[in-house]
Design an enzyme around this catalytic site. Structure first.
Site, PDB file in Angstrom:
ATOM      1  CB  SER A  15      -0.900   0.013   1.232  1.00  0.00           C
ATOM      2  OG  SER A  15      -1.667   1.204   1.246  1.00  0.00           O
ATOM      3  CG  HIS A  16       2.298   3.296  -2.807  1.00  0.00           C
ATOM      4  ND1 HIS A  16       1.992   2.063  -3.334  1.00  0.00           N
ATOM      5  CD2 HIS A  16       3.590   3.528  -3.127  1.00  0.00           C
ATOM      6  CE1 HIS A  16       3.060   1.580  -3.967  1.00  0.00           C
ATOM      7  NE2 HIS A  16       4.042   2.455  -3.860  1.00  0.00           N
ATOM      8  CG  ASN A  17      -4.122   5.140   2.375  1.00  0.00           C
ATOM      9  OD1 ASN A  17      -3.880   5.498   3.520  1.00  0.00           O
ATOM     10  ND2 ASN A  17      -5.282   5.359   1.798  1.00  0.00           N
ATOM     11  CG  ASP A  76      -9.425  -2.242  -3.144  1.00  0.00           C
ATOM     12  OD1 ASP A  76      -8.615  -1.366  -3.487  1.00  0.00           O
ATOM     13  OD2 ASP A  76     -10.624  -2.222  -3.492  1.00  0.00           O
ATOM     14  CB  SER A  77     -10.580  -0.613   2.443  1.00  0.00           C
ATOM     15  OG  SER A  77      -9.465   0.245   2.292  1.00  0.00           O
ATOM     16  N   GLY A 158      -9.029   9.390   5.219  1.00  0.00           N
ATOM     17  CA  GLY A 158     -10.171   9.131   4.329  1.00  0.00           C
ATOM     18  C   GLY A 158     -11.484   9.664   4.895  1.00  0.00           C
ATOM     19  CE1 TYR A 159     -15.630   9.519   1.117  1.00  0.00           C
ATOM     20  CE2 TYR A 159     -13.772   8.001   0.995  1.00  0.00           C
ATOM     21  CZ  TYR A 159     -14.670   8.849   0.376  1.00  0.00           C
ATOM     22  OH  TYR A 159     -14.618   9.024  -0.995  1.00  0.00           O
ATOM     23  CE  LYS A 180     -10.267   3.357  11.121  1.00  0.00           C
ATOM     24  NZ  LYS A 180      -9.631   3.941   9.941  1.00  0.00           N
ATOM     25  CG  HIS A 185     -13.084  -1.343   7.632  1.00  0.00           C
ATOM     26  ND1 HIS A 185     -13.074  -0.383   8.617  1.00  0.00           N
ATOM     27  CD2 HIS A 185     -12.386  -0.811   6.599  1.00  0.00           C
ATOM     28  CE1 HIS A 185     -12.412   0.675   8.181  1.00  0.00           C
ATOM     29  NE2 HIS A 185     -11.977   0.436   6.967  1.00  0.00           N
TER      30      HIS A 185
HETATM   31  P1  IMP Z   1      -8.108   1.940  -2.075  1.00  0.00           P
HETATM   32  O1  IMP Z   1      -8.275   0.703  -1.245  1.00  0.00           O
HETATM   33  O2  IMP Z   1      -6.699   2.242  -2.367  1.00  0.00           O
HETATM   34  O3  IMP Z   1      -8.994   1.901  -3.284  1.00  0.00           O
HETATM   35  O4  IMP Z   1      -8.583   3.187  -1.206  1.00  0.00           O
HETATM   36  C1  IMP Z   1      -9.645   3.059  -0.346  1.00  0.00           C
HETATM   37  C2  IMP Z   1     -10.128   4.399   0.127  1.00  0.00           C
HETATM   38  O5  IMP Z   1     -11.240   4.129   0.993  1.00  0.00           O
HETATM   39  C3  IMP Z   1      -9.118   5.132   0.978  1.00  0.00           C
HETATM   40  O6  IMP Z   1      -8.375   6.062   0.251  1.00  0.00           O
HETATM   41  C4  IMP Z   1     -10.020   5.831   1.980  1.00  0.00           C
HETATM   42  O7  IMP Z   1     -10.485   7.022   1.466  1.00  0.00           O
HETATM   43  C5  IMP Z   1     -11.208   4.928   2.121  1.00  0.00           C
HETATM   44  N1  IMP Z   1     -11.026   4.118   3.323  1.00  0.00           N
HETATM   45  C6  IMP Z   1     -10.670   2.817   3.397  1.00  0.00           C
HETATM   46  N2  IMP Z   1     -10.546   2.445   4.669  1.00  0.00           N
HETATM   47  C7  IMP Z   1     -10.809   3.528   5.403  1.00  0.00           C
HETATM   48  C8  IMP Z   1     -10.815   3.767   6.793  1.00  0.00           C
HETATM   49  O8  IMP Z   1     -10.507   2.917   7.634  1.00  0.00           O
HETATM   50  N3  IMP Z   1     -11.137   5.007   7.169  1.00  0.00           N
HETATM   51  C9  IMP Z   1     -11.458   5.996   6.292  1.00  0.00           C
HETATM   52  N4  IMP Z   1     -11.449   5.837   4.990  1.00  0.00           N
HETATM   53  C10 IMP Z   1     -11.119   4.606   4.541  1.00  0.00           C
END
Ligand code: IMP
Length: 199
Positions: A15-17, A76-77, A158-159, A180, A185
């Protein structure tokens, strides 16, 4: 039959997040794995063309495993809103645009909800472990709750600031990382992967 990872084995977190990386690092910490991020290995971030969380989690985990020659874990979330037919869902990151503006993404959710009385929402996380030979295992976790407006809290990512889990009062954005991680999830998906694949 589940394939398992040994304690101390090298594992790429694909992941890069930064928000996800922090949470996954915390979940992995007790396991004594030799964790390295995809970014630290200089791996590119793959596109996420699949229409569902499972497909995109597999793409990310397999890309990192084949490029690194190591087992890789990807998430992926997304944030899903009942009155929006599950949107933004797999498009959660894309709703924030190239500048990753989650204030704007949350405002869009609120605008689209308009006067809707049904505020039910949930987060989904699919974790995928992939090995360089192409073997994959996927696990899904879900956290139900409701969307609130205005956003509250500066923690998380994120959200988080517009989501209150069922039975709770605080948004994820108002919770400490420990609060948290105790129930969400990603932690729920991780609990399954822990039993199936670690140690
Ligand atoms: P992806 O999995 O890279 O497509 O990104 C999923 C996006 O969903 C993230 O950039 C967040 O904006 C959002 N997301 C996923 N998990 C969470 C969370 O635990 N909290 C808030 N936002 C989330």
């Amino acid at each position: 039959m589940s394939r398992r990872l040994a304690r101390g084995e090298r594992l790429v977190v694909a992941s890069h997040n930064k928000g996800k990386l922090a949470e996954i690092d915390e979940l992995l910490a007790p396991l004594g794995m030799d964790v390295v991020s995809a970014g630290a290995l200089g791996l590119a971030e793959p596109d996420e063309p699949a229409p569902d969380f499972v497909g995109n989690a597999r793409i990310k985990a397999l890309a990192a495993a084949t490029a690194s020659g190591l087992p890789a874990l990807a998430d992926d979330s997304g944030f899903c809103v009942a009155a929006l037919g599950g949107a933004p869902g797999v498009l959660s990151a894309r709703w924030a645009g190239p500048s990753r503006d989650f204030g704007a993404a949350m405002a869009r959710v609120n605008d689209e909800l308009a006067e809707a009385i049904d505020r039910r929402a949930w987060f989904v996380s699919v974790l995928c472990l992939a090995w360089p030979d192409g073997h994959t295992q996927t696990f899904m976790g879900r956290e139900a709750g409701h969307a609130v407006w205005p956003p509250r809290g500066a923690n998380g990512f994120g959200y988080d600031a517009m989501f209150v889990p069922t039975g709770g009062v605080k948004t994820f954005g108002e919770m400490s990382a420990a609060e948290k991680n105790a129930s969400n999830h990603r932690a729920r998906a991780f609990a399954q992967i822990l039993v199936a694949c670690f140690g």
